[in-house]
Design a protein around this motif. Structure first.
Motif, short mmCIF file in Angstrom:
data_model
loop_
_atom_site.label_atom_id
_atom_site.label_comp_id
_atom_site.label_asym_id
_atom_site.label_seq_id
_atom_site.Cartn_x
_atom_site.Cartn_y
_atom_site.Cartn_z
N ALA B 85 0.84 -1.20 0.00
CA ALA B 85 0.00 0.00 0.00
C ALA B 85 0.87 1.25 0.00
N ALA B 86 1.95 1.21 0.75
CA ALA B 86 2.86 2.36 0.80
C ALA B 86 3.51 2.57 -0.57
N ALA B 87 3.89 1.47 -1.20
CA ALA B 87 4.53 1.57 -2.53
C ALA B 87 3.56 2.15 -3.55
N ARG B 88 2.33 1.76 -3.45
CA ARG B 88 1.32 2.25 -4.41
C ARG B 88 1.15 3.77 -4.27
N ALA B 89 1.30 4.23 -2.99
CA ALA B 89 1.16 5.68 -2.73
C ALA B 89 2.53 6.33 -2.64
N HIS B 90 3.47 5.82 -3.38
CA HIS B 90 4.87 6.25 -3.28
C HIS B 90 5.03 7.77 -3.33
N ARG B 153 9.35 -2.60 5.10
CA ARG B 153 10.32 -1.83 4.32
C ARG B 153 10.77 -2.60 3.08
N ILE B 154 11.03 -3.91 3.25
CA ILE B 154 11.47 -4.71 2.10
C ILE B 154 10.37 -4.78 1.05
N ALA B 155 9.14 -5.03 1.53
CA ALA B 155 8.02 -5.15 0.60
C ALA B 155 7.82 -3.84 -0.15
N ARG B 156 7.91 -2.73 0.57
CA ARG B 156 7.71 -1.43 -0.07
C ARG B 156 8.80 -1.15 -1.10
N ALA B 157 10.05 -1.36 -0.68
CA ALA B 157 11.17 -1.05 -1.58
C ALA B 157 11.11 -1.89 -2.86
N SER B 158 10.83 -3.17 -2.70
CA SER B 158 10.76 -4.06 -3.87
C SER B 158 9.58 -3.68 -4.75
N ALA B 159 8.46 -3.36 -4.12
CA ALA B 159 7.26 -3.03 -4.89
C ALA B 159 7.44 -1.71 -5.65
N LEU B 163 6.92 -1.35 -9.54
CA LEU B 163 5.89 -0.46 -10.08
C LEU B 163 6.46 0.54 -11.09
N GLU B 164 7.78 0.74 -11.03
CA GLU B 164 8.40 1.66 -11.98
C GLU B 164 8.98 0.94 -13.19
N VAL B 183 -1.72 -7.12 -6.76
CA VAL B 183 -1.93 -8.47 -6.23
C VAL B 183 -1.42 -9.54 -7.18
N ARG B 184 -1.73 -9.40 -8.47
CA ARG B 184 -1.41 -10.48 -9.42
C ARG B 184 -0.01 -10.38 -10.02
N ASP B 185 0.52 -9.18 -10.12
CA ASP B 185 1.80 -9.05 -10.84
C ASP B 185 2.96 -8.57 -9.95
N VAL B 186 2.70 -7.57 -9.15
CA VAL B 186 3.80 -7.04 -8.34
C VAL B 186 4.11 -7.98 -7.16
N ALA B 187 3.07 -8.35 -6.44
CA ALA B 187 3.28 -9.19 -5.24
C ALA B 187 4.07 -10.47 -5.55
#
Lengths: 531, 276
Positions: B85-90, B153-159, B163-164, B183-187
């Protein structure tokens, strides 16, 4: 095969990665103890101890230190072993454990109706600060313990009996009672008298004893120095130092290394290690060391008499004696043990081994559907071990036991609030009751603040008379009856009566077994053998 | 080589934890004399009360495995959605809010945080909103809480990296929704990075559980844990009972080292595959 880019980098050899670190740590773990062992070998401990004794300091290793060191508040051994050389009592136990005057002059005068006791004080006694002992100090000490807000343990002994106390003059104290109270003599023999300015302090002890508290680090160490103006025979040591080693093995190692001369509360599993060391002497004493065992009769399952008896019958007393105390305990019956007034060696309600058939028969008659309970013990290793052995034994008759460990404060709160099912702890009663154990019996009385819910008018009458009479033989006879009734009714049924364990270096004169019968270490009466 | 050693150590630990309790008798029964050295009857010896140390060590290993696995799983359950969620709202306020909370939690060392949380409530079960929470559940929750910032932190950084990337842009152009994208591609692409860290976290969790038990804050008596077995054994060394501390200690070391080595190897493989 392509080599790993990380391993191809020569600088990687110089770094300590996770795997290399684990290897180094493992190597250090293996070689470290061997190096330390080699460094420590070959020293003459006994000679070192004799040299250390030239400073005249007796060093004692104890298991803990109270946050509140006021001896008027607590009768626990942690507080009172420290306070023993510092404070004194109006009366004291002689070598035969008879109560004789110490700060008082002669016997108390008791009025014809037995409701007023008058005690006269010596005029040659001074406190450590130089002030003379007066009746106002005695009144201040009594004032403190009867003040509910002070939280003094002594209040349970005096609350329903002592009505007034006043200083008739500087050397005379009068104590007014609600009803005759023969047990008062015992309390005056155990209650420490503190300087009136220090009675409310939790960080100071000011008494009239042969040593005064010089300094302390809370929870770690206490240093006592000789009181030059002491009214009696001066102490043999320049000072006494108490050091806290909460871990039993560490305490014992410190004794072996000669860092201390005497340790209390030797872990029972380590008794063989003490016996195998020629430099050490093991002291196993008959002492009023009780395994307090209370069941709550106000709620299921212990409100059911058949359930209670099933629990008492299936108790693995031999297991506790042999596995926890290394055989150094007597099989328990009622609440009064071998070192205490009222002990009945012929009382045999329960066998050493669990009587499983009788227990199952009792369980079949029980109306409660519960087949388990919670046992609440202190946080000590000893408490956990006793509970673990008992739980394993009770499991054999299908009783599922949950062990709950509570620290001192929460444990006491659970007791006071009746929020327990089976409550257990070890307790040295000698400092408040001498060669008796009155606090342990208090919850059996239906009108007591700590009542466990047992209602037996006949037993209440016996206990009232125990408190009232001033004849020791009558009191002992009544206590035997009380102990038998509480065992038979499965109200108080400790698994064992342990012997108290101490260890000392042979460069010190032996502890006095008679003093240990009333929990006293009497350290100021010991001597270094080398001097 | 280290991979194989790690796999062997971790395998032995898991085998003892899973199969040991089935083979051994009750870990609380008094089955022998006190402090019997290892023998055919009691391969790991007996403890100071005469309980079989094989049964107790196996049960302790099982407890360590269950507590650490549950703690890491619970942490992932909370941290991964928060990180995604944090990555999505980067760069926007939800991202900053999540990250500031995570950073402020990380100020306190993880083990200290766990000890503090357990210590505040006291050792033992508690009632939370009328629900009975066992000591074991509290330990799991506290250890998990310590891992949430780490995984988030790891999940956010990787996501954020994913996403970019170009394939995500392509999917967006193709009309794939943001939620489905996450959910289907990034995770699934974030999962391998997290997977490598899970084993390292398990090692820390096993250590934390052992440490808590050693300090008396762990699973209550008479149930054994590796930590409280080692704590109990300390005093018995004076009587020459070397097996009492050594064997549970080796099992604990095997579990921690095994997780570390296997996790390290997994991380290495991940780096190599990225370099290719």
């Amino acid at each position: 095969m392509t080599p790993s880019p990380l391993r191809a980098d020569p600088s990687a050899r110089a770094t300590i990665d996770r795997r290399r670190f684990l290897g180094l740590a493992l190597g250090a773990a293996v070689s470290g103890p061997a190096l330390l062992g080699a460094c420590g070998a070959g020293t003459d401990t006994s000679a070192r101890v004799v040299r250390r004794h030239q400073d005249g300091i007796l060093r004692i290793g104890v298991a803990g230190a109270p946050s509140n060191i006021n001896p008027l508040d607590s009768g626990s051994e942690l507080t009172r072993w420290l306070a023993e050389p510092i404070v004194e009592t109006l009366y004291a136990y002689d070598a035969d454990l008879r109560s004789v005057p110490l700060l008082a002059v002669g016997e108390p005068e008791v009025s014809a109706d037995e409701l007023t006791w008058t005690v006269r004080l010596r005029d040659d006694v001074t406190f450590h600060g130089g002030d003379p002992l007066t009746a106002h100090d005695v009144v201040a000490s009594l004032d403190h313990i009867l003040d509910l807000s002070s939280g003094s343990e002594w209040i349970t002994y005096l609350l329903d009996y002592v009505q007034t106390f006043e200083a008739l003059d500087d050397r005379t104290v009068a104590i007014g009672l609600v009803r005759p109270y023969g047990l008062l003599r015992s309390h005056l023999t155990n209650l420490p008298i503190t300087h009136r300015d220090a009675v409310d302090r939790r960080d100071a002890i000011v008494g009239t004893g042969p040593y005064r508290l010089e300094r302390f680090t809370p929870g770690q160490s206490f240093t006592l120095v000789r009181h030059p103006e002491y009214h009696g025979e001066p102490g043999a040591f320049e000072g006494i130092e108490f050091t806290v080693f909460t871990d039993g093995a560490t305490r014992l190692v410190s004794l072996r290394q000669g860092k201390v001369d005497l340790i209390t509360s030797v872990p029972y599993q380590n008794l063989r290690a003490v016996e195998g060391d020629d430099d050490l002497a093991l002291v196993l004493a008959d002492s009023p060391l009780d395994v307090l065992t209370y069941v709550n009769l106000l709620a299921e399952p212990f409100s059911d008499a058949h359930f209670r008896r099933a629990v008492a019958l299936s108790m693995d007393r031999a297991g506790v004696r042999d596995r926890v105390f290394g055989g150094h305990a007597t099989i328990g019956q009622g609440p009064i043990g071998p070192a205490e007034r009222g002990w009945d060696p012929d009382l045999a309600v329960y066998d050493a081994e669990p009587d499983l058939d009788a227990a199952r028969a009792e369980l079949e008659q029980a109306t409660t559907e519960r087949r388990g309970f919670r046992i609440t013990v202190g946080t000590s290793q000893l408490g956990k071990e006793i509970a673990s052995v008992l739980a394993a034994g009770w499991a054999t008759v299908g009783l599922d036991v949950e062990i709950e460990q509570l620290a001192g404060g929460p444990w006491s709160s659970a007791w006071l609030a009746n929020e327990y099912e089976l409550l257990m702890n070890t307790f040295q009663s000698g400092f408040t009751s001498g060669p008796a154990n009155y606090l342990t019996l208090a919850p059996a009385h239906s009108r007591n603040l700590l009542s466990c819910g047992y209602v037996d008018p006949e037993l209440d009458g016996w206990l009232d008379r125990v408190w009232e009479t001033d004849h020791d033989d009558e009191r002992a006879g009544l206590l035997r009856q009380v102990s038998a009734r509480l065992a038979e009714e499965a109200v108080m049924f400790p698994p064992v009566y342990p012997r108290a364990a101490f260890a000392q270096r042979r460069e010190l004169t032996p502890l006095d077994p008679e003093q240990l019968r009333i929990s006293r270490l009497a350290p100021h009466e010991l001597r270094f053998t080398s001097s | 080589m280290a991979d194989r050693v790690g796999t062997a150590l971790l395998g032995a630990f898991v085998l003892l934890a899973v199969v040991g309790p089935v083979l051994a008798g009750s870990p609380t029964a008094l089955v022998g004399d006190v402090l019997e050295p290892p023998s055919w009857a009691h391969p790991f010896g007996t403890d100071s009360l005469g309980r079989d140390l094989f049964a107790r060590t196996a049960d302790g290993a099982r407890t360590s495995l269950v507590v650490s696995t549950a703690a890491v799983a619970l942490a992932l359950l909370v941290a991964v959605p928060a990180g995604l969620a944090a990555a999505r709202a980067h760069g926007r306020w939800p991202d900053q809010a999540v990250m500031r909370v995570v950073e402020s939690t990380q100020v306190v060392p993880q083990f200290v945080l766990v000890v503090l949380l357990l210590g505040l409530g006291g050792a033992g079960p508690v009632q939370v909103l009328g629900v009975h929470v066992s000591t074991t559940a509290r330990i799991v929750a506290c250890i998990a809480l310590g891992f949430v910032p780490f995984f988030a932190r790891i999940a956010r950084a990787s996501a954020v990296v994913e996403l970019e990337s170009e394939y995500v842009e392509a999917l967006r152009v193709a009309g794939v929704g943001e939620r489905e994208l996450l959910v289907r591609d990034v995770a699934p692409n974030v999962a391998p990075v997290l997977g490598a860290q899970v084993l390292l976290a398990l090692a820390i969790a096993v250590f934390a559980e052992g440490g808590l038990s050693f300090l008396g804050l762990g699973v209550p008596a008479p149930h054994p844990t590796l930590g409280n077995l080692i704590a109990e054994a300390g005093g018995q060394l004076l009587d020459g009972a070397w097996w009492y501390a050594l064997i549970p200690g080796l099992v604990l070391v095997a579990g921690i080292t095994g997780c570390n080595l296997v996790g390290d190897a997994a991380a290495d493989r991940l780096v190599r595959s990225d370099l290719r």
